[in-house]
Design an enzyme around this catalytic site. Structure first.
Site, short mmCIF file in Angstrom:
data_model
loop_
_atom_site.label_atom_id
_atom_site.label_comp_id
_atom_site.label_asym_id
_atom_site.label_seq_id
_atom_site.Cartn_x
_atom_site.Cartn_y
_atom_site.Cartn_z
N HIS A 41 63.26 29.02 87.12
CA HIS A 41 63.90 29.68 85.98
C HIS A 41 63.64 31.18 86.07
O HIS A 41 62.50 31.63 85.92
CB HIS A 41 63.33 29.12 84.67
CG HIS A 41 64.04 29.61 83.45
ND1 HIS A 41 63.79 29.09 82.19
CD2 HIS A 41 64.99 30.56 83.27
CE1 HIS A 41 64.55 29.71 81.30
NE2 HIS A 41 65.29 30.61 81.93
N GLU A 68 67.62 27.90 87.17
CA GLU A 68 67.84 27.85 85.73
C GLU A 68 67.99 29.27 85.22
O GLU A 68 67.18 30.15 85.53
CB GLU A 68 66.66 27.19 85.02
CG GLU A 68 66.46 25.72 85.38
CD GLU A 68 65.28 25.10 84.67
OE1 GLU A 68 65.22 23.87 84.61
OE2 GLU A 68 64.40 25.86 84.19
N HIS A 210 62.10 18.35 80.60
CA HIS A 210 61.40 19.11 79.57
C HIS A 210 60.31 18.25 78.93
O HIS A 210 60.59 17.26 78.27
CB HIS A 210 62.32 19.65 78.47
CG HIS A 210 61.70 20.81 77.73
ND1 HIS A 210 61.69 22.09 78.23
CD2 HIS A 210 61.02 20.88 76.57
CE1 HIS A 210 61.06 22.90 77.39
NE2 HIS A 210 60.62 22.18 76.38
N GLY A 232 57.87 20.44 85.79
CA GLY A 232 57.11 21.58 86.28
C GLY A 232 55.70 21.68 85.76
O GLY A 232 54.74 21.49 86.50
#
Length: 257
Positions: A41, A68, A210, A232
């Protein structure tokens, strides 16, 4: 089931001291070897990953790269230049610690941004709240992929099956009795199942991510329509004690079908 290893939190550790260690490219090599995809990200404020991180990883890693990013012209132009395998469009707020919800699919720039990315053969995924309406909108927008936001599911699991309610990290909205939390948890899991089925029925590839970790991932793995998980923070946290390679392999074993 495929595992996208999000290496943002390696960058968090590096940026904490504003030095060049740990090396994000070294982390990417390990993620590429033992995972199925590298997820990164690049935020508008560049608080974690930097532009050069993305460029180095795309240039030197053989693994598919999932970028992302928000609907930000500067970062989208970077994507158009560097051409990662996929771009996952996400919402972003400067004040948030992590992505707090799904993308607003009524954004005026969204359709145009999707088309620009697809015109240079970049696959597009939309990070969305698990709602049937948003899945239908994603199909209308002609995204190839959707990623279901599993944050609420993860928070409910944490409230039910950990000691977080006794810590400073407890969420006020989940200060409820166990029976109520269990009902909400089962409802959210069922909602994720329905959304995954709907996405597949509409021809979308379905990912999820998430808040997923080693304790809560198993029920998600059982949703056969979900083909990929992007994880992550929990992998990087585990790697502090086991090493990144072992942390990835442990998660790969958990999501094996």
């Amino acid at each position: 089931m495929l595992l996208g290893v999000n290496i943002d939190h390696i960058a968090v550790l590096r940026q904490a001291r504003m030095v060049n260690d740990p090396d994000l490219l070294e982390a990417a090599f390990i993620a590429a070897k033992y995972g199925d995809q590298i997820t990164l990200h690049v935020r508008e404020d560049r608080r974690h990953a930097q532009d050069f991180d993305l460029e180095n990883i795309i240039n030197f890693c053989k693994s598919p790269i999932n970028l992302e990013c928000a609907l930000n012209d500067e970062i989208l132009n970077l994507a158009l230049k560097l051409k990662p395998h996929r771009v996952t469009l996400v919402p972003e707020k400067r004040e948030e610690l992590t992505t707090e919800g799904g993308l607003c699919l009524n954004h005026v720039k969204l359709k145009q941004s999707i088309e620009k990315l697809q015109n240079v053969n970049i696959e597009v995924s939309l990070f969305i709240n698990p709602s049937l309406e948003d899945i239908e909108k994603s199909q209308i927008l002609k995204a190839e992929f959707i990623e279901l936001h599993t944050g609420h599911y993860a928070n409910l699991h944490n409230a039910l099956f950990s000691n977080i309610s006794h810590t400073a990290f407890a969420l006020k909205e989940l200060d409820q009795d166990k029976k109520t939390l269990q009902t909400q948890f089962e409802k959210e899991l069922q909602n994720l199942k329905l959304c995954a089925k709907k996405g597949t029925k509409l021809g979308l590839k379905v990912a999820a991510g998430h808040g997923l970790n080693y304790k809560n991932v198993k029920p998600i793995v059982k949703i056969k329509e979900i083909c990929e998980l992007n994880i992550g923070q929990s992998i990087v946290a585990r790697s502090v004690f086991t090493g990144l390679q072992n942390a990835i392999l442990e998660m790969k074993e958990l999501i094996k079908r």
